[in-house]
Design a protein around this motif. Structure first.
Motif, PDB file in Angstrom:
ATOM      1  N   UNK A   1       1.165  -1.061   0.233  1.00 26.98           N
ATOM      2  CA  UNK A   1       0.124  -0.160  -0.221  1.00 26.98           C
ATOM      3  C   UNK A   1       0.788   1.180   0.129  1.00 26.98           C
ATOM      4  N   UNK A   2       1.778   1.343   0.414  1.00 21.98           N
ATOM      5  CA  UNK A   2       2.844   2.454   0.394  1.00 21.98           C
ATOM      6  C   UNK A   2       3.366   2.354  -0.632  1.00 21.98           C
ATOM      7  N   UNK A   3       4.070   1.396  -0.997  1.00 15.82           N
ATOM      8  CA  UNK A   3       4.387   2.167  -2.306  1.00 15.82           C
ATOM      9  C   UNK A   3       3.413   1.817  -3.427  1.00 15.82           C
ATOM     10  N   UNK A   4       2.305   1.771  -3.281  1.00 12.56           N
ATOM     11  CA  UNK A   4       1.276   2.361  -4.378  1.00 12.56           C
ATOM     12  C   UNK A   4       0.586   3.207  -3.967  1.00 12.56           C
ATOM     13  N   UNK A   5       1.258   4.545  -2.702  1.00  9.04           N
ATOM     14  CA  UNK A   5       1.061   5.329  -2.445  1.00  9.04           C
ATOM     15  C   UNK A   5       2.529   6.623  -2.719  1.00  9.04           C
TER      16      UNK A   5
END
Length: 491
Positions: A182-186
Motif C-alpha cells: 500500500x505504501x509503494x502504491x502511494x
C-alpha cells in the motif's frame, strides 16, 4: 500463495477464452501460432504483470536451471552486477533533485531502484530468498521516506524513468509478506505519477512539440506502470490513449511520422542523435511490453508501426543508410519565447553504441508474432548478453532501462500444437486492434532462402553472441552476406 493460485486460475480461464500469452490462437495445424496478450483489455489486471509475468519468471528459472543458452549467459550477467547482491543497502531520501536543487541526488534513487529490481529478478530465477528480502528492504525504505521529486524540467524525466522502474521492481515482490504494498502504491500515485501525468497534459508550459519523443515516453511509461501496479483502469486507459493519439512527440504517429514501403519507418529523434533515439525505442518497447501483459496490443497498433520504427533505428545504428524526411518543430513556452528547429537528416552514429533494449523487441515480433525483424534481431545478437544498470557506465543514461533482456525476454517460437516444422501462418500483419482476434492477424512466414535473421531461426546468432562467441556470430553474418552476393540479392 493464494494470489498466485488465483492468477493461475485466471490465466487458464483467459487462455480458454482469448489465448493466454505464449499460447497460439486462431491458426490451424501446420501453421505458426499467433500469440495474443494474456488478458482481454476489459478483464482484471494480471500480477505480476508489468515487464514480467508469472509465465516469464517460471521460464527464466527453468531455463537457467537447465543451463540452456542464452539464458545462462544472461543470468551470469545479472549475478555479476554489483547491484544484484543481497548485501546492498538502501540510502532513501525525502526529496530527490534532478537538474537543479540541492543536492542533485537522483543517482542515489536510480542506483537503489536498480538494486531492488536486480535482486528481485535474481530471486525469481534462483529461488534465493535473501535477494527477495533485500529488494523488499530497499523498496520499503524508499516508500517510507520519499515525498517529492524536484529540480529543473529534468524532474519530469526523473519521475518518468524512476517511476516506471520503481513499479517494476515492486511488482516482482508485491506478494512478499514483508513488502509494504500500500505504501509503494502511494508513492507511485502521489510522487511519481502526478509529474508524469502533468507533463502529458501541459508539457511544462511549453508548446507541445518543444520536447523530443523520449520526454513523453518516460511519462507514458510511468503513467501506464502506475495504473497497472495500482489497479487503476482509468490511468491505464490514459496512457494507452496518449500512446495512440497524444498531441506530443512521444505518441507513436509523431515519434514515427513517415512510413516507407520497404518496411522501415523514420524515427523522428534520429534527426537529433543516436543515444536519444535508442532511448526512445527502448521506452516505447517498455510501454508496449507492459501493455501486452495486460491484454493491450500496442506492439501491433497501426499495422506494427513501432516495429517499422525499431527496424529503422536498428539498421541506422548498425551503420546502414536510412532516409530521413526533414522535420521542423516549434519550440518555446506558450505565451513566451518561441521559435523553430529543423532536423534535416539522420545524425551520425557509432555502431558500437548500444542500450539493453533489443532482446525484448526482437523476441516479441519474431517469436510471439512470427514476423520478420532482421535488423532488430541483429542488434539484439550484437548486444547479447544484455546487462542492466551498472553495466553501461556510471551516469544516468546507463540506468534508463532495466535491461537483462537476454535472460528475461528470450523465448521459443510459439506454435500451434501439431504444427509442421518450418510452416508459416497466413494472413496480414496485426493492425490497430487493442487485442488481436484469433485467426485474423497471423503473419506470412518469410520465404525459404531469406536472410537467416529474418526467418525466426536467428537463435543461433543470438545464442552465440550471448555465450561470448563473437567470432562465430560474425562468421555466420559473413557467410550470409556472401550467400546474398552469390544469389545476386540485396537487403
Amino acid at each position: 500463495m493464494t494470489r498466485e493460485i488465483s492468477r493461475r486460475s485466471m490465466l487458464k480461464a483467459a487462455g480458454a477464452a482469448a489465448g493466454a500469452a505464449g499460447v497460439g490462437v486462431g491458426a490451424g495445424v501446420g501453421t505458426t501460432a499467433l500469440a495474443s496478450p494474456a488478458f482481454a483489455a476489459g478483464s482484471a489486471f494480471a500480477h505480476p504483470g508489468l515487464l514480467h509475468t508469472r509465465t516469464d519468471l517460471d521460464r527464466m528459472a527453468a531455463k537457467v536451471k537447465a543451463g540452456a543458452r542464452p539464458y545462462a549467459a544472461g543470468f551470469a550477467k545479472l549475478t555479476a552486477n554489483r547491484h544484484a547482491q543481497s548485501g546492498w543497502r538502501a540510502n532513501p531520501q525525502a526529496t530527490v533533485y534532478r537538474g537543479a536543487g540541492s543536492p542533485q541526488n537522483y543517482a542515489v534513487l536510480y542506483n537503489d531502484i536498480h538494486a531492488a529490481y536486480q535482486n528481485a529478478l535474481r530471486y525469481h530465477v534462483s529461488g534465493e530468498t535473501a535477494h527477495a528480502d533485500t529488494a523488499v528492504e530497499i523498496l520499503n525504505a524508499w516508500s517510507g521516506k520519499l515525498t517529492s521529486v524536484q529540480g529543473s524540467a529534468d524532474r519530469f524525466l526523473a519521475a518518468g524513468l524512476y517511476g516506471y522502474q520503481f513499479a517494476n521492481a515492486a511488482e516482482l515482490v508485491r506478494d512478499h509478506g514483508d513488502f509494504a504494498l500500500g505504501r509503494a502504491q502511494e508513492v507511485m500515485r502521489d510522487v511519481f505519477h502526478p509529474l508524469s501525468d502533468s507533463f502529458l497534459r501541459d508539457h511544462n508550459g511549453a508548446v507541445v512539440t518543444n520536447y523530443w519523443p523520449n520526454w513523453d515516453l518516460t511519462a507514458i511509461a510511468c503513467v501506464l506502470a502506475t495504473g497497472i501496479f495500482c489497479d487503476d483502469r482509468a490511468v491505464v486507459d490514459r496512457a494507452v490513449e496518449y500512446f495512440k493519439h497524444g498531441d506530443g512527440m512521444g505518441s507513436v504517429k509523431h515519434a514515427v511520422p513517415v512510413v516507407h514501403d520497404n518496411g522501415l519507418a523514420e524515427w523522428v529523434e534520429a534527426g537529433r542523435d543516436q543515444g536519444h533515439a535508442l532511448l526512445g525505442v527502448g521506452l516505447m518497447g517498455t510501454v508496449c511490453e507492459m501493455a501486452w501483459n495486460q491484454g493491450i496490443d500496442l506492439y501491433g497498433y497501426d499495422d506494427n508501426r513501432f516495429l517499422k520504427g525499431a527496424q529503422y533505428v536498428a539498421k541506422w545504428s548498425l551503420g546502414g543508410d536510412v532516409p530521413y524526411t526533414a522535420n521542423t518543430r516549434k519550440k518555446g513556452a506558450i505565451g513566451g519565447w518561441s521559435g523553430s528547429e529543423t532536423a534535416a537528416g539522420a545524425a551520425g552514429v557509432d555502431p558500437g553504441m548500444t542500450r539493453p533494449i533489443w532482446a525484448m523487441i526482437a523476441n516479441h515480433y519474431t517469436k510471439r508474432r512470427g514476423l520478420s525483424a532482421s535488423y532488430v534481431t541483429r542488434a539484439a545478437a550484437k548486444a547479447a548478453p544484455e546487462g542492466g544498470g551498472g553495466d553501461y557506465g556510471p551516469n544516468s543514461g546507463g540506468y534508463d532501462q532495466l535491461g537483462f533482456g537476454t535472460l528475461a525476454f528470450t523465448r521459443d517460437r510459439e506454435r500451434v500444437e501439431g504444427a509442421a516444422p518450418g510452416a508459416g501462418a497466413s494472413g496480414g500483419a496485426s493492425g490497430g486492434g487493442a487485442r488481436p482476434q484469433g485467426g485474423v492477424s497471423a503473419s506470412a512466414s518469410p520465404a525459404a532462402g531469406r536472410d537467416l535473421a529474418a526467418t525466426g531461426a536467428e537463435d543461433l546468432v543470438g545464442w552465440a553472441a550471448a555465450a561470448g562467441v563473437s567470432a562465430v556470430a560474425g562468421g555466420l553474418l559473413l557467410l550470409r552476406r556472401r550467400d546474398r552476393v552469390r544469389r545476386g540479392g540485396a537487403e
